[in-house]
Scaffold this active site. Structure first.
Site, PDB file in Angstrom:
ATOM      1  N   HIS A   9      -3.507  48.087 -30.585  1.00 42.09           N
ATOM      2  CA  HIS A   9      -4.734  48.600 -29.946  1.00 42.09           C
ATOM      3  C   HIS A   9      -4.379  49.457 -28.731  1.00 42.09           C
ATOM      4  CE1 HIS A   9      -6.801  44.711 -31.489  1.00 42.09           C
ATOM      5  NE2 HIS A   9      -7.324  45.711 -32.179  1.00 42.09           N
ATOM      6  N   LYS A  28     -17.389  37.793 -37.696  1.00 35.30           N
ATOM      7  CA  LYS A  28     -16.488  36.660 -37.503  1.00 35.30           C
ATOM      8  C   LYS A  28     -17.096  35.779 -36.417  1.00 35.30           C
ATOM      9  CE  LYS A  28     -13.293  40.408 -37.930  1.00 35.30           C
ATOM     10  NZ  LYS A  28     -12.527  41.387 -37.181  1.00 35.30           N
ATOM     11  N   ARG A  60      -3.617  51.963 -39.922  1.00 34.16           N
ATOM     12  CA  ARG A  60      -2.293  51.326 -40.041  1.00 34.16           C
ATOM     13  C   ARG A  60      -1.642  51.644 -41.378  1.00 34.16           C
ATOM     14  NH1 ARG A  60      -4.797  45.638 -38.376  1.00 34.16           N
ATOM     15  NH2 ARG A  60      -6.255  46.526 -39.851  1.00 34.16           N
ATOM     16  N   SER A  83      -5.098  41.505 -34.971  1.00 36.98           N
ATOM     17  CA  SER A  83      -5.414  40.373 -34.094  1.00 36.98           C
ATOM     18  C   SER A  83      -5.408  39.070 -34.876  1.00 36.98           C
ATOM     19  CB  SER A  83      -6.794  40.566 -33.452  1.00 36.98           C
ATOM     20  OG  SER A  83      -6.793  41.687 -32.613  1.00 36.98           O
TER      21      SER A  83
HETATM   22  O1  PNS Z   1     -11.775  45.091 -34.613  1.00 40.13           O
HETATM   23  P1  PNS Z   1     -12.688  45.145 -35.805  1.00 40.13           P
HETATM   24  O2  PNS Z   1     -13.301  43.783 -36.044  1.00 40.13           O
HETATM   25  O3  PNS Z   1     -12.012  45.692 -37.026  1.00 40.13           O
HETATM   26  O4  PNS Z   1     -13.885  46.163 -35.423  1.00 40.13           O
HETATM   27  C1  PNS Z   1     -14.889  46.491 -36.362  1.00 40.13           C
HETATM   28  C2  PNS Z   1     -16.017  47.281 -35.679  1.00 40.13           C
HETATM   29  C3  PNS Z   1     -16.565  46.516 -34.499  1.00 40.13           C
HETATM   30  C4  PNS Z   1     -15.449  48.600 -35.188  1.00 40.13           C
HETATM   31  C5  PNS Z   1     -17.110  47.540 -36.755  1.00 40.13           C
HETATM   32  O5  PNS Z   1     -17.430  46.336 -37.361  1.00 40.13           O
HETATM   33  C6  PNS Z   1     -18.377  48.158 -36.183  1.00 40.13           C
HETATM   34  O6  PNS Z   1     -18.394  49.316 -35.836  1.00 40.13           O
HETATM   35  N1  PNS Z   1     -19.439  47.334 -36.060  1.00 40.13           N
HETATM   36  C7  PNS Z   1     -20.700  47.755 -35.495  1.00 40.13           C
HETATM   37  C8  PNS Z   1     -21.842  47.671 -36.478  1.00 40.13           C
HETATM   38  C9  PNS Z   1     -22.078  49.004 -37.122  1.00 40.13           C
HETATM   39  O7  PNS Z   1     -22.287  50.010 -36.475  1.00 40.13           O
HETATM   40  N2  PNS Z   1     -22.032  49.000 -38.457  1.00 40.13           N
HETATM   41  C10 PNS Z   1     -22.171  50.180 -39.258  1.00 40.13           C
HETATM   42  C11 PNS Z   1     -20.810  50.834 -39.416  1.00 40.13           C
HETATM   43  S1  PNS Z   1     -20.787  51.740 -40.857  1.00 40.13           S
END
Ligand code: PNS
Length: 164
Positions: A17, A41, A91, A128
């Site tokens: 990150h 989660k 990644r 993570s």
């Molecule tokens: O670290 P992560 O858990 O992979 O992050 C995922 C995250 C938070 C970037 C993603 O789940 C997100 O953007 N969630 C917000 C909800 C949202 O906007 N959903 C529509 C996306 S298409």
């Protein structure tokens, strides 16, 4: 002013990150690290405040950064904060399908573009969730997270790491 979002759960922040955040900060005037409030989660290891404080500490050397929480749609948060770009690390090819889908959905919803940065090879296997798992069973994560995060993980899991 060009503002980019680096969103995620950051439970906890890893060196992967940090690499993406540092590199993003070189290309934009301001970077907002957007920590999701209510990821699917449900069982986060660290509270939001703990995640924010770890992020703040390990990014203290980056002048053009701030850490914020968000809930709901990322693009709404982006609009509210004047951010026109989302930056994500890629990644491996396994990240690509889902990231592309999210990028296209976010573009459709808002016009906001997502930029992908290739993860540095030394971090390409890091997540993570894997770091948490290794730390939970007493494995050495010192090459995967900043030192203070390794300390927090050790405190959280205690001296007696789970062995079963
Ligand atoms: O670290 P992560 O858990 O992979 O992050 C995922 C995250 C938070 C970037 C993603 O789940 C997100 O953007 N969630 C917000 C909800 C949202 O906007 N959903 C529509 C996306 S298409």
């Amino acid at each position: 002013m060009a503002i980019a979002l680096c969103p995620g759960s950051f439970d906890p922040v890893t060196l992967g990150h940090l690499d993406i955040i540092e590199r993003t900060a070189r290309h934009f005037d301001e970077v907002i690290v957007a920590v999701i409030r209510n990821p699917q989660k449900s069982q986060s290891l660290f509270t939001l405040e703990e995640r924010q404080s770890m992020l703040a500490e390990v990014t203290a050397h980056i002048p053009n950064i701030r850490i914020e929480f968000f809930k709901g749609l990322l693009v709404e948060f982006a609009r509210d904060h004047g951010a026109e770009s989302i930056v994500k690390g890629l990644r491996a090819i396994s990240d690509f399908d889902y990231e592309l889908q999210m990028a296209q959905m976010n573009q459709r919803l808002s016009g906001i573009d997502t930029f992908f940065i290739s993860t540095s090879p030394q971090h390409s296997f890091l997540s993570s969730s894997l770091v948490r798992e290794v730390a939970r069973f007493g494995g050495d994560v010192s090459s995967m997270v900043p030192p203070m995060v390794a300390e927090r993980l050790a405190e959280r899991y205690g001296d007696a790491a789970e062995s079963t």
